[in-house]
Design a protein around this motif. Sequence first.
Motif, PDB file in Angstrom:
ATOM      1  N   VAL A   1       0.823  -1.384  -0.078  1.00 21.89           N
ATOM      2  CA  VAL A   1       0.113   0.120  -0.129  1.00 21.89           C
ATOM      3  C   VAL A   1       0.941   1.326  -0.030  1.00 21.89           C
ATOM      4  O   VAL A   1       0.708   2.363  -0.680  1.00 21.89           O
ATOM      5  N   GLU A   2       1.901   1.239   0.822  1.00 25.77           N
ATOM      6  CA  GLU A   2       3.051   2.258   0.951  1.00 25.77           C
ATOM      7  C   GLU A   2       3.676   2.579  -0.395  1.00 25.77           C
ATOM      8  O   GLU A   2       3.715   3.865  -1.000  1.00 25.77           O
ATOM      9  N   ALA A   3       4.015   1.609  -1.252  1.00 22.49           N
ATOM     10  CA  ALA A   3       4.488   1.620  -2.518  1.00 22.49           C
ATOM     11  C   ALA A   3       3.450   2.087  -3.594  1.00 22.49           C
ATOM     12  O   ALA A   3       3.768   3.161  -4.380  1.00 22.49           O
ATOM     13  N   VAL A   4       2.321   1.685  -3.460  1.00 25.42           N
ATOM     14  CA  VAL A   4       1.572   1.717  -4.710  1.00 25.42           C
ATOM     15  C   VAL A   4       1.122   3.219  -4.433  1.00 25.42           C
ATOM     16  O   VAL A   4       0.522   3.999  -5.279  1.00 25.42           O
ATOM     17  N   SER A   5       0.777   3.704  -3.281  1.00 27.48           N
ATOM     18  CA  SER A   5       0.101   5.182  -2.919  1.00 27.48           C
ATOM     19  C   SER A   5       1.363   6.149  -3.218  1.00 27.48           C
ATOM     20  O   SER A   5       0.998   7.236  -3.606  1.00 27.48           O
ATOM     21  N   PHE A   6       2.348   5.939  -3.030  1.00 25.96           N
ATOM     22  CA  PHE A   6       3.624   6.713  -3.309  1.00 25.96           C
ATOM     23  C   PHE A   6       3.809   6.802  -4.893  1.00 25.96           C
ATOM     24  O   PHE A   6       3.856   8.168  -5.353  1.00 25.96           O
ATOM     25  N   GLN A   7       3.572   5.931  -5.585  1.00 26.05           N
ATOM     26  CA  GLN A   7       3.571   6.202  -7.138  1.00 26.05           C
ATOM     27  C   GLN A   7       2.367   6.721  -7.482  1.00 26.05           C
ATOM     28  O   GLN A   7       2.536   7.474  -8.422  1.00 26.05           O
ATOM     29  N   HIS A   8       1.479   6.514  -6.975  1.00 25.20           N
ATOM     30  CA  HIS A   8       0.028   7.096  -7.336  1.00 25.20           C
ATOM     31  C   HIS A   8      -0.042   8.751  -7.003  1.00 25.20           C
ATOM     32  O   HIS A   8      -0.280   9.692  -7.905  1.00 25.20           O
ATOM     33  N   PHE A   9       0.720   9.036  -5.894  1.00 25.28           N
ATOM     34  CA  PHE A   9       1.000  10.421  -5.611  1.00 25.28           C
ATOM     35  C   PHE A   9       1.798  11.268  -6.550  1.00 25.28           C
ATOM     36  O   PHE A   9       1.686  12.277  -7.008  1.00 25.28           O
ATOM     37  N   ILE A  10       2.809  10.392  -6.954  1.00 27.03           N
ATOM     38  CA  ILE A  10       3.879  11.227  -7.893  1.00 27.03           C
ATOM     39  C   ILE A  10       3.050  11.344  -9.272  1.00 27.03           C
ATOM     40  O   ILE A  10       3.145  12.318  -9.830  1.00 27.03           O
ATOM     41  N   LYS A  11       2.129  10.505  -9.531  1.00 28.95           N
ATOM     42  CA  LYS A  11       1.550  10.771 -10.910  1.00 28.95           C
ATOM     43  C   LYS A  11       0.442  11.713 -10.792  1.00 28.95           C
ATOM     44  O   LYS A  11       0.367  12.442 -11.664  1.00 28.95           O
ATOM     45  N   THR A  12      -0.399  11.460  -9.518  1.00 32.53           N
ATOM     46  CA  THR A  12      -1.641  12.700  -9.831  1.00 32.53           C
ATOM     47  C   THR A  12      -1.881  13.583  -8.608  1.00 32.53           C
ATOM     48  O   THR A  12      -2.637  14.338  -8.546  1.00 32.53           O
ATOM     49  N   ARG A  13      -0.772  13.362  -7.544  1.00 33.11           N
ATOM     50  CA  ARG A  13      -0.511  14.590  -6.607  1.00 33.11           C
ATOM     51  C   ARG A  13      -1.899  14.111  -5.806  1.00 33.11           C
ATOM     52  O   ARG A  13      -2.740  15.099  -5.257  1.00 33.11           O
ATOM     53  N   SER A  14      -2.448  12.982  -5.604  1.00 32.35           N
ATOM     54  CA  SER A  14      -3.701  12.707  -4.881  1.00 32.35           C
ATOM     55  C   SER A  14      -3.391  11.409  -4.228  1.00 32.35           C
ATOM     56  O   SER A  14      -2.435  10.557  -4.613  1.00 32.35           O
ATOM     57  N   LEU A  15      -4.299  10.972  -3.340  1.00 32.59           N
ATOM     58  CA  LEU A  15      -4.266   9.727  -2.501  1.00 32.59           C
ATOM     59  C   LEU A  15      -5.186   8.626  -3.264  1.00 32.59           C
ATOM     60  O   LEU A  15      -6.412   8.684  -3.315  1.00 32.59           O
ATOM     61  N   ILE A  16      -4.706   7.446  -3.458  1.00 27.97           N
ATOM     62  CA  ILE A  16      -5.287   6.348  -4.075  1.00 27.97           C
ATOM     63  C   ILE A  16      -6.242   5.679  -3.098  1.00 27.97           C
ATOM     64  O   ILE A  16      -5.778   5.797  -1.753  1.00 27.97           O
ATOM     65  N   SER A  17      -7.454   5.225  -3.561  1.00 28.40           N
ATOM     66  CA  SER A  17      -8.532   4.713  -2.578  1.00 28.40           C
ATOM     67  C   SER A  17      -8.174   3.101  -2.149  1.00 28.40           C
ATOM     68  O   SER A  17      -7.416   2.556  -3.173  1.00 28.40           O
ATOM     69  N   VAL A  18      -8.736   2.699  -1.279  1.00 29.44           N
ATOM     70  CA  VAL A  18      -8.649   1.387  -0.971  1.00 29.44           C
ATOM     71  C   VAL A  18      -9.423   0.341  -2.067  1.00 29.44           C
ATOM     72  O   VAL A  18      -8.952  -0.638  -2.492  1.00 29.44           O
ATOM     73  N   ASP A  19     -10.447   1.089  -2.717  1.00 26.99           N
ATOM     74  CA  ASP A  19     -10.987   0.310  -3.700  1.00 26.99           C
ATOM     75  C   ASP A  19     -10.138   0.260  -5.047  1.00 26.99           C
ATOM     76  O   ASP A  19     -10.356  -0.841  -5.710  1.00 26.99           O
ATOM     77  N   GLU A  20      -9.593   1.254  -5.245  1.00 28.47           N
ATOM     78  CA  GLU A  20      -8.842   1.097  -6.168  1.00 28.47           C
ATOM     79  C   GLU A  20      -7.505   0.330  -6.337  1.00 28.47           C
ATOM     80  O   GLU A  20      -6.816  -0.488  -7.237  1.00 28.47           O
ATOM     81  N   ILE A  21      -6.955   0.236  -4.928  1.00 34.23           N
ATOM     82  CA  ILE A  21      -6.005  -0.930  -4.716  1.00 34.23           C
ATOM     83  C   ILE A  21      -6.501  -2.261  -4.865  1.00 34.23           C
ATOM     84  O   ILE A  21      -5.874  -3.250  -5.502  1.00 34.23           O
ATOM     85  N   ASN A  22      -7.703  -2.524  -4.409  1.00 35.36           N
ATOM     86  CA  ASN A  22      -8.109  -3.828  -4.482  1.00 35.36           C
ATOM     87  C   ASN A  22      -8.768  -4.166  -5.789  1.00 35.36           C
ATOM     88  O   ASN A  22      -8.603  -5.661  -6.183  1.00 35.36           O
ATOM     89  N   LYS A  23      -9.061  -3.188  -6.877  1.00 34.75           N
ATOM     90  CA  LYS A  23      -9.297  -3.691  -7.911  1.00 34.75           C
ATOM     91  C   LYS A  23      -8.121  -4.118  -8.789  1.00 34.75           C
ATOM     92  O   LYS A  23      -8.129  -5.033  -9.694  1.00 34.75           O
TER      93      LYS A  23
END
Length: 298
Positions: free
Chosen positions: A134-156
């Motif tokens: 979760v830490e890694a994928v949310s870090f990547q998502h922030f770099i891309k979009t400057r926003s926080l990835i949701s738990v639903d997006e992670i589970n998808k």
Amino acid sequence: MNNKEGGGHGRGSGGFRKRKHDNFPHGQRREGKDINSSSAVMVAFKLFQQELDTRHDKYERLVKLSRDITVESKRTIFLLHRITSAPDVEEIMNESESKLEAVRQKIKQVAQELWGEDMYQYHRAITPGLQEYVEAVSFQHFIKTRSLISVDEINKQLVFISEDTKEENNTVSSDLDDKPKPLCTWSLKVTPVDYLLGVADLTGELMRMCINSVGNGDIDTPFEVSQFLRQIYDGFSFIGNTGPYEVSKKLYTLKQSLAKVENACYALKVRGSEIPKHMLADVFSAKAEMIDREEGIS
């Protein structure tokens, strides 16, 4: 009669109480008998032993997979930190995506191990790896979009569909190969607690990202990160002490990360124009160390 002597009738030699089996006549004492291995009780306990051994072996396999997920996720985070100084950002993002895809393949193995099982019986074995992912994928998502990835997006991203590739008999006619193979679906859901703990750890990586950005003369990223961390902290504040113990424990660390970024941003805002770019990182680090001393951390 001496009371001391009279009081010893109910005791053995030396004043110790008799053991219960000593009350039986010598000929009627219970003797050890050979246990009948085919008895219903022994058969039941052998089944219990097999079930416990199976669960233990599965738990150990999940611990190993979780360790592999943790290691690969950390490597992805280290790679993403290079983005502040790399000339080709797109190349690093593509490489990080391939690394995360390899991590998801490990998570797929976890999902296969847990198929038909209660995940919460093995949650303790896999939670370190899930938090790091979760830490890694949310870090990547922030770099891309400057926003926080949701738990639903992670589970998808953790739903895996593949063909059933069972070995077929070589004598089967070739026309059967043209038939569509059945699809197998595995999935693993990140729990809300794993998600919250992973996001809490993300704040420390964002603080390091600020230091790296400032060192390269980028004074915009720290202000973006500061605003983002404030929103995360406000969200965690709503949870407070009502959430799991681990979440409330990490709230203090989150607060320290936010304070370091905000105070360094303040210094950059007030004195940024008069500080040479090559010295910005030193000012940022010095400000963070001063906060640590004031809080008694270092």
